[in-house]
Design a protein around this motif. Structure first.
Motif, short mmCIF file in Angstrom:
data_model
loop_
_atom_site.label_atom_id
_atom_site.label_comp_id
_atom_site.label_asym_id
_atom_site.label_seq_id
_atom_site.Cartn_x
_atom_site.Cartn_y
_atom_site.Cartn_z
N LEU A 94 -13.01 -39.15 -4.55
CA LEU A 94 -12.29 -39.65 -5.72
C LEU A 94 -11.54 -38.51 -6.38
O LEU A 94 -12.00 -37.36 -6.39
CB LEU A 94 -13.26 -40.26 -6.73
CG LEU A 94 -14.25 -41.31 -6.21
CD1 LEU A 94 -15.14 -41.80 -7.35
CD2 LEU A 94 -13.52 -42.48 -5.57
N SER A 95 -10.37 -38.81 -6.94
CA SER A 95 -9.59 -37.80 -7.65
C SER A 95 -8.69 -38.49 -8.66
O SER A 95 -8.41 -39.69 -8.57
CB SER A 95 -8.77 -36.95 -6.68
OG SER A 95 -7.84 -37.75 -5.98
N GLY A 96 -8.22 -37.69 -9.63
CA GLY A 96 -7.34 -38.23 -10.64
C GLY A 96 -6.84 -37.14 -11.57
O GLY A 96 -7.33 -36.00 -11.54
N SER A 97 -5.88 -37.49 -12.42
CA SER A 97 -5.32 -36.55 -13.38
C SER A 97 -4.87 -37.30 -14.61
O SER A 97 -4.22 -38.35 -14.51
CB SER A 97 -4.14 -35.78 -12.77
OG SER A 97 -3.53 -34.97 -13.73
N THR A 98 -5.19 -36.75 -15.78
CA THR A 98 -4.75 -37.39 -17.03
C THR A 98 -3.26 -37.17 -17.26
O THR A 98 -2.67 -37.81 -18.13
CB THR A 98 -5.54 -36.82 -18.22
OG1 THR A 98 -5.32 -35.39 -18.30
CG2 THR A 98 -7.02 -37.09 -18.07
N ALA A 99 -2.61 -36.27 -16.49
CA ALA A 99 -1.17 -36.06 -16.63
C ALA A 99 -0.39 -37.31 -16.25
O ALA A 99 0.77 -37.48 -16.66
CB ALA A 99 -0.73 -34.88 -15.78
N ASP A 100 -0.98 -38.20 -15.45
CA ASP A 100 -0.30 -39.42 -15.03
C ASP A 100 -0.38 -40.52 -16.08
O ASP A 100 0.27 -41.56 -15.93
CB ASP A 100 -0.93 -39.95 -13.73
CG ASP A 100 -0.88 -38.93 -12.61
OD1 ASP A 100 0.05 -38.10 -12.62
OD2 ASP A 100 -1.77 -38.96 -11.73
N MET A 101 -1.16 -40.32 -17.12
CA MET A 101 -1.40 -41.37 -18.10
C MET A 101 -0.35 -41.35 -19.20
O MET A 101 0.20 -40.29 -19.56
CB MET A 101 -2.81 -41.20 -18.70
CG MET A 101 -3.93 -41.36 -17.68
SD MET A 101 -5.54 -40.80 -18.30
CE MET A 101 -5.66 -41.68 -19.85
N GLU A 102 -0.07 -42.54 -19.77
CA GLU A 102 0.87 -42.64 -20.88
C GLU A 102 0.23 -42.17 -22.19
O GLU A 102 0.91 -41.62 -23.06
CB GLU A 102 1.36 -44.07 -21.02
CG GLU A 102 2.19 -44.57 -19.82
CD GLU A 102 2.68 -45.98 -20.03
OE1 GLU A 102 2.37 -46.57 -21.10
OE2 GLU A 102 3.37 -46.50 -19.13
N ASN A 103 -1.07 -42.42 -22.33
CA ASN A 103 -1.76 -42.02 -23.56
C ASN A 103 -1.90 -40.50 -23.62
O ASN A 103 -2.19 -39.84 -22.61
CB ASN A 103 -3.14 -42.66 -23.63
CG ASN A 103 -3.07 -44.17 -23.76
OD1 ASN A 103 -2.04 -44.71 -24.19
ND2 ASN A 103 -4.13 -44.85 -23.39
N ALA A 104 -1.72 -39.95 -24.81
CA ALA A 104 -1.91 -38.52 -25.03
C ALA A 104 -3.33 -38.27 -25.49
O ALA A 104 -3.86 -38.98 -26.35
CB ALA A 104 -0.92 -38.01 -26.08
N LEU A 105 -3.96 -37.28 -24.90
CA LEU A 105 -5.33 -36.93 -25.26
C LEU A 105 -5.34 -36.02 -26.48
O LEU A 105 -4.34 -35.36 -26.80
CB LEU A 105 -6.02 -36.23 -24.09
CG LEU A 105 -6.16 -37.05 -22.81
CD1 LEU A 105 -6.82 -36.21 -21.72
CD2 LEU A 105 -6.96 -38.32 -23.05
N PRO A 106 -6.45 -35.98 -27.21
CA PRO A 106 -6.54 -35.09 -28.38
C PRO A 106 -6.21 -33.65 -28.00
O PRO A 106 -6.70 -33.12 -27.01
CB PRO A 106 -8.02 -35.24 -28.80
CG PRO A 106 -8.40 -36.60 -28.33
CD PRO A 106 -7.66 -36.80 -27.05
N GLY A 107 -5.32 -33.06 -28.78
CA GLY A 107 -4.92 -31.68 -28.54
C GLY A 107 -3.97 -31.52 -27.37
O GLY A 107 -3.66 -30.40 -26.97
#
Length: 242
Positions: A94-107
């Motif tokens: 399994l793999s993934g990256s939050t860079a692909d998400m539309e939502n912005a993470l805190p900070g």
């Protein structure tokens, strides 16, 4: 001439008698062969290979954004032409990256992960059609869709840490009987991991929401092409429990 005629008559009678006994001796074997029951089996051993997908904190919607490798080994106990109990061992990357998400993470943080997940499952399977060959009175089909539901335990390893959790696998597939003992199947499964560490400890609570059964839980999927072989001939006409 009279003696020769009698000899010819005796020869004809003898030939007829021999032919009668030959037909009489062959007929029971032919009848037995015609009425012989087809072979059916109690067990099924198989393996599959394909791709995996992931849904969780680092991927909220697209299963195909970071496809991985998946494989399994399975053992079925064939209750009848409709129902089976199946045990599986699955391995998936399994793999993934939050860079692909539309939502912005805190900070504005960005997280990537990769993990290897091993899952042991027990499922119940239901064939939509009576699956098999032979026995026309049962209306058996070589091709049948099937549904599966079960429970399992998974272990995920990522960044030197290991996490164990219960799982709930749900699957839909199609199986085809190539030969009386040989089967091919294509299956898509979604497995809910009752926990939030399948994608590593760093992604366990990105939105600072307390983990629960509904929120902050991970899912993984598999799409597998499998082959299996049946064995353990079932007793059809006998006086013992099978």
């Amino acid at each position: 001439m009279h003696i020769q005629a009698n000899i010819l008559v005796d020869i004809r009678h003898l030939t007829s008698l021999i032919a009668f006994f030959c037909l009489w001796s062959v007929a029971p074997a032919s009848v037995a062969q015609a009425t012989a029951q087809p072979e059916t089996y109690r067990f099924d051993l198989g393996a599959g290979i394909g791709m995996s997908g992931y849904l969780g904190d680092a991927n909220e919607s697209n299963l195909l954004s970071h496809p991985g490798f998946a494989a399994n080994a399975s053992f079925r106990y064939l209750l009848n032409t409709r129902f089976a109990i199946r045990g599986l061992v699955n391995v998936a990357s399994l793999s993934g990256s939050t860079a692909d998400m539309e939502n912005a993470l805190p900070g504005g943080a960005v997280y990537d992960f990769s993990s290897t997940l091993c899952d042991i499952q027990a499922r119940g399977e239901f064939n939509l059609f009576n699956y098999g060959t032979g026995e026309p009175y049962k209306q058996l089909k070589r091709l049948s869709p099937y549904l599966a539901l079960g429970v399992g335990v998974s272990t995920a390893s990522s960044d030197g840490s290991t996490f164990t959790a219960m799982t709930i696998p749900m699957a839909f597939g199609v199986k085809y009987k190539v030969r009386p003992r040989l089967n091919l199947s294509l299956e898509f499964a979604m497995t809910k991991v009752i926990g939030d560490h399948a994608d590593g400890a760093s992604l366990s609570d990105l939105y600072l929401i307390k983990s629960s059964f509904i929120k902050n839980t991970d899912w993984y999927s598999t799409l597998l092409l499998s082959v299996s072989y049946e064995f353990g001939e079932r007793c059809i006409e006998c006086h013992r429990l099978d």
